[in-house]
Design an enzyme around this catalytic site. Sequence first.
Site, PDB file in Angstrom:
ATOM      1  N   GLU A  94       0.844  -1.194   0.000  1.00  0.00           N
ATOM      2  CA  GLU A  94       0.000   0.000   0.000  1.00  0.00           C
ATOM      3  C   GLU A  94       0.882   1.247   0.000  1.00  0.00           C
ATOM      4  OE1 GLU A  94      -2.148  -0.844   3.838  1.00  0.00           O
ATOM      5  OE2 GLU A  94      -1.477   1.195   4.221  1.00  0.00           O
ATOM      6  N   CYS A 104      -3.204  -4.640   3.915  1.00  0.00           N
ATOM      7  CA  CYS A 104      -2.115  -5.490   4.412  1.00  0.00           C
ATOM      8  C   CYS A 104      -2.122  -6.906   3.847  1.00  0.00           C
ATOM      9  CB  CYS A 104      -2.170  -5.564   5.938  1.00  0.00           C
ATOM     10  SG  CYS A 104      -1.942  -3.969   6.720  1.00  0.00           S
ATOM     11  N   HIS A 159      -2.150 -12.248  10.660  1.00  0.00           N
ATOM     12  CA  HIS A 159      -1.754 -10.857  10.438  1.00  0.00           C
ATOM     13  C   HIS A 159      -1.604 -10.174  11.792  1.00  0.00           C
ATOM     14  CE1 HIS A 159      -1.171  -6.925   8.955  1.00  0.00           C
ATOM     15  NE2 HIS A 159      -2.323  -6.465   9.410  1.00  0.00           N
TER      16      HIS A 159
END
Lengths: 136, 345
Positions: free
Chosen positions: B80, B112, B234
């Site tokens: 990103e 992400c 994550h």
Amino acid sequence: MTSKAPRFWRCIPQRYNLIGTHCHNCGEYYFPPRTLCPNCRRDAKIEDYKFKGTGKVVTYTTIYNATEDFDRMTPYSLAIIQLDEGPRLTGQVVAAPEEMRIGMRVKPVFRILGKEGERGIIYYGTKFVPAEEEIR
Amino acid sequence: MPAGIVSYGAYIPKYRIRVDEIARVWGDDDDIARNLNVYEKSVPDSDEDAVTMAVESARNAISRGEVDPCRIGAIYSGSESHPYAVKPTSTIVGEAIGCSCSYTAADFEFACKAGTAAIQACLGLVGSKLIDLGLAIGTDVSQGAPGDALEYTAAAGSAAYVIGREDLAAEIEGTVSFTTDTPDFWRREGMPYPEHGGRFTGEPAYFKHVTSAARGLLEKMGARPEDYDYAVFHQPNGKFPIRVARKLGFSKDQIAPGLMVPMIGNTYSGAALIGLAATLDQARPDDRIFVTSFGSGAGSDAFSIRVTDRIDEIRDKAPSVRDYIGKAEYLDYAKYAKHKGKLRL
């Protein structure tokens, strides 16, 4: 603003991967690349050669007052580096001024070399870091 | 036909800032590091960006697996923080690792989880034999506005995976995704820093998507959490992955090898993939690894991975994640602001 994109683009093999040349006949290495071997002339057998990028600092200078494009980088050190294969080139060594010393071993890293301001292209390429920092 | 990971490589910049130092500048609570379970975060050098880190991690992947770059038929870079809005990161990586020109390339963006989406795209091309090898990268120099909560965790790092059918170091047994339209975190075109929905990034975003993808994969594989040796989730902070692991039935021991966020912060597209790399760094043949990414916006990709005998051959041919973590140089807030370009001259 006039972009230097074509000039940068022509040097991508040299800047990204240190592509030079090697004469098979006499064994000499050239960086930047030469298409003719001054030792062998018409007997030359020139081929592309990718330098390992490891070498040592022959001499260096530390810049404290830079041009506008490099103002944020100060202080930074520019060095003449002798590659292990023989040729010498000028490159930035990413290290604190107090870490710099003549004879230090260096290895290559991929970094931003410069930018054409806020709107232009970004120049990527090879810089060097102290080889003692080498992780392995 | 099995497909999976032929090689992998990670890269983390050497600079760090302690979360306590950021809290000191903004006058925040002393307990913030403990509350987030993030004690320091990685900071890029002023000449590093998502491209340079992608190249370093890709070069590590190439040398670890002794991969011929000319065999690579696709490069997908997820980030990103691509430095160009128009002009691919992936072509710079391809040139820098010495690929042939016969490869397809594109840049991915899904907050992400763009890196795990890149792995899935490579799996499709490799599995259908359209290409021999694919290179999937998650790389980010993530941004957090000065004084914003994100600033405590927004870090920098990259991981690259070579995906193929032969000489696998780890087989990808299955993958499941869960995706909805959930605006929990975003950055509008031209804006320097992302915005987020505060607590809204938790239950309806991270937890819902991670648990849904993970449960979907467990069901598809006919597996239970205890069938896996390791799990990676994550890791936007040090609390969420621990809580989601517990919720799903995974233990703290299963996630410990891949929980990097307390030491390096949230590396965004790199986060789950650096966690997986750190787990592969110590996994043994036949170990099974459960991985679930999360990308705001929002979606999760879950993977079931089985390590092969080849891991022992390739593991030490490139720096490990913990090698990078061990090489830390600390910055104060002023130098950190200079490195990150937060000061307008």
